[in-house]
Design a protein around this motif. Structure first.
Motif, PDB file in Angstrom:
ATOM      1  N   PHE A 125      -0.586  -0.383  -3.894  1.00  0.00           N
ATOM      2  CA  PHE A 125      -0.682  -0.152  -5.329  1.00  0.00           C
ATOM      3  C   PHE A 125      -1.585   1.053  -5.604  1.00  0.00           C
ATOM      4  O   PHE A 125      -1.291   1.891  -6.466  1.00  0.00           O
ATOM      5  CB  PHE A 125      -1.224  -1.378  -6.063  1.00  0.00           C
ATOM      6  N   GLY A 126      -2.705   1.154  -4.849  1.00  0.00           N
ATOM      7  CA  GLY A 126      -3.617   2.271  -5.043  1.00  0.00           C
ATOM      8  C   GLY A 126      -2.960   3.606  -4.758  1.00  0.00           C
ATOM      9  O   GLY A 126      -3.103   4.565  -5.527  1.00  0.00           O
ATOM     10  N   ILE A 127      -2.222   3.695  -3.660  1.00  0.00           N
ATOM     11  CA  ILE A 127      -1.516   4.938  -3.332  1.00  0.00           C
ATOM     12  C   ILE A 127      -0.470   5.251  -4.402  1.00  0.00           C
ATOM     13  O   ILE A 127      -0.305   6.402  -4.826  1.00  0.00           O
ATOM     14  CB  ILE A 127      -0.848   4.830  -1.939  1.00  0.00           C
ATOM     15  N   SER A 128       0.231   4.227  -4.863  1.00  0.00           N
ATOM     16  CA  SER A 128       1.242   4.437  -5.911  1.00  0.00           C
ATOM     17  C   SER A 128       0.604   4.958  -7.186  1.00  0.00           C
ATOM     18  O   SER A 128       1.189   5.779  -7.904  1.00  0.00           O
ATOM     19  CB  SER A 128       1.988   3.128  -6.195  1.00  0.00           C
ATOM     20  N   ALA A 129      -0.612   4.494  -7.474  1.00  0.00           N
ATOM     21  CA  ALA A 129      -1.303   4.925  -8.687  1.00  0.00           C
ATOM     22  C   ALA A 129      -1.794   6.368  -8.579  1.00  0.00           C
ATOM     23  O   ALA A 129      -1.587   7.174  -9.490  1.00  0.00           O
ATOM     24  CB  ALA A 129      -2.478   3.984  -8.981  1.00  0.00           C
ATOM     25  N   VAL A 130      -2.443   6.713  -7.465  1.00  0.00           N
ATOM     26  CA  VAL A 130      -3.036   8.053  -7.370  1.00  0.00           C
ATOM     27  C   VAL A 130      -1.985   9.138  -7.136  1.00  0.00           C
ATOM     28  O   VAL A 130      -2.238  10.316  -7.408  1.00  0.00           O
ATOM     29  CB  VAL A 130      -4.138   8.126  -6.289  1.00  0.00           C
ATOM     30  N   LYS A 154       5.695  -6.810   0.813  1.00  0.00           N
ATOM     31  CA  LYS A 154       4.692  -6.393  -0.163  1.00  0.00           C
ATOM     32  C   LYS A 154       5.051  -5.062  -0.818  1.00  0.00           C
ATOM     33  O   LYS A 154       4.876  -4.884  -2.026  1.00  0.00           O
ATOM     34  CB  LYS A 154       3.319  -6.283   0.512  1.00  0.00           C
ATOM     35  N   MET A 155       5.562  -4.130  -0.035  1.00  0.00           N
ATOM     36  CA  MET A 155       5.812  -2.791  -0.557  1.00  0.00           C
ATOM     37  C   MET A 155       7.122  -2.701  -1.336  1.00  0.00           C
ATOM     38  O   MET A 155       7.152  -2.244  -2.475  1.00  0.00           O
ATOM     39  CB  MET A 155       5.781  -1.778   0.582  1.00  0.00           C
ATOM     40  N   SER A 156       8.205  -3.144  -0.731  1.00  0.00           N
ATOM     41  CA  SER A 156       9.505  -3.018  -1.390  1.00  0.00           C
ATOM     42  C   SER A 156       9.616  -3.938  -2.602  1.00  0.00           C
ATOM     43  O   SER A 156      10.279  -3.598  -3.589  1.00  0.00           O
ATOM     44  CB  SER A 156      10.631  -3.313  -0.398  1.00  0.00           C
ATOM     45  N   LEU A 176       2.614   1.316 -13.735  1.00  0.00           N
ATOM     46  CA  LEU A 176       2.973   2.553 -13.056  1.00  0.00           C
ATOM     47  C   LEU A 176       4.176   3.165 -13.767  1.00  0.00           C
ATOM     48  O   LEU A 176       5.233   2.545 -13.839  1.00  0.00           O
ATOM     49  CB  LEU A 176       3.316   2.290 -11.588  1.00  0.00           C
ATOM     50  N   LYS A 177       4.000   4.354 -14.282  1.00  0.00           N
ATOM     51  CA  LYS A 177       5.057   4.983 -15.064  1.00  0.00           C
ATOM     52  C   LYS A 177       5.983   5.822 -14.187  1.00  0.00           C
ATOM     53  O   LYS A 177       5.556   6.452 -13.231  1.00  0.00           O
ATOM     54  CB  LYS A 177       4.448   5.871 -16.158  1.00  0.00           C
ATOM     55  N   ASN A 178       7.261   5.787 -14.558  1.00  0.00           N
ATOM     56  CA  ASN A 178       8.293   6.611 -13.908  1.00  0.00           C
ATOM     57  C   ASN A 178       8.564   6.227 -12.452  1.00  0.00           C
ATOM     58  O   ASN A 178       8.937   7.068 -11.642  1.00  0.00           O
ATOM     59  CB  ASN A 178       7.937   8.104 -13.992  1.00  0.00           C
ATOM     60  N   THR A 179       8.376   4.950 -12.121  1.00  0.00           N
ATOM     61  CA  THR A 179       8.709   4.533 -10.753  1.00  0.00           C
ATOM     62  C   THR A 179      10.214   4.629 -10.480  1.00  0.00           C
ATOM     63  O   THR A 179      10.627   4.538  -9.320  1.00  0.00           O
ATOM     64  CB  THR A 179       8.242   3.087 -10.475  1.00  0.00           C
TER      65      THR A 179
END
Length: 260
Positions: A125-130, A154-156, A176-179
């Protein structure tokens, strides 16, 4: 189109209570850079691919940070340092972007986050956010090292959940926007056959060495030279932070500690 290659890394204990650091490292490059980076990687491996005249080795060693050249007859410290240096040179000269998020996995953390004792979901989640600015306006393909069942779930599952929320017309509730710009629900690759997974593995290992130094670990003369290579990566690090819940955030690039 951008490509993001991911690797998880776990330190040894950094405190007497067995606290360790769990981190996830992302190396991002534009798709049109891939061929040149791949060619650069195989240039590093050329001495292993052509060990002698008129000979081609189709199974050169996998470059794995923690066990670099372990099974090679000439895998001495000088050769290992040379490979670390060349990989860091390749990352810097190719202007690859590196993001890293980590968490102190304390005894309290393990008690609080049942089912995520190693921090995989938090790191993802942290990597997805930054990295959100990367996929905010452009498509992104995410490739993760390995195919470990719990990691895949967890990831998919997180990306799939975002897709389901949008299909239910609840997209505004997604933090998280625009995933939707993340193509696929994460892809997975075996490091033995993936150039970029091997590169991100070495980057993750080197930044883990940097963590241990910052935590006060005493190094041998060889490990100090490895640390010097890890420090050279500062110039391409877009983000490198380690978090301890309800206590602090540590910026590994500036050394700043923020209480939370």
């Amino acid at each position: 189109m951008n490509l993001m290659f991911l690797d998880e890394c776990y330190s040894g204990p950094v405190r007497s209570d067995s606290t360790f650091i769990s981190s996830m490292t992302a190396v991002i490059l534009r798709a049109d850079k891939y061929n040149s980076v791949r060619a650069g990687f195989y240039s590093i491996l050329k001495p292993f691919i052509i060990p002698k005249e008129n000979t081609i080795n189709l199974m050169p060693p996998e470059l794995h940070g923690r066990n670099l050249l372990r099974d090679e007859p000439d895998g001495d410290d000088r050769n290992k340092l040379n490979v670390f240096r060349q990989v860091v040179d390749l990352v810097i000269e190719s202007k690859l972007d590196v993001y890293r998020v980590g968490y102190y996995i304390t005894p309290e953390h393990k008690t609080t986050f049942k089912g995520d004792e190693r921090g995989t979901s938090l790191c993802w989640f942290g990597i997805s956010a930054v990295t959100q600015p990367v996929y905010e306006n452009e498509q992104l393909i995410v490739i993760m090292d390995g195919f470990e069942k719990k990691t895949v779930e967890k990831m998919s599952l997180m990306i799939r959940g975002c897709d389901i929320m949008r299909s239910a017309e609840r997209g505004a509730a997604i933090s998280l926007k625009n995933t939707e710009n993340i193509i696929g629900e994460v892809f997975y690759a075996d490091s033995r056959y993936s150039v970029m997974i091997q590169i991100v593995d070495i980057v993750a290992y080197l930044r883990n060495v940097n963590d241990l130094s910052e935590e006060g670990r005493t190094f041998s003369s060889f490990k100090k030279k490895v640390l010097a290579e890890a420090k050279r990566l500062d110039s391409v690090m877009k983000y490198d932070e380690v978090v301890e819940f309800n206590k602090m955030r540590v910026n590994r690039l500036t050394g700043a500690r923020t209480m939370v």
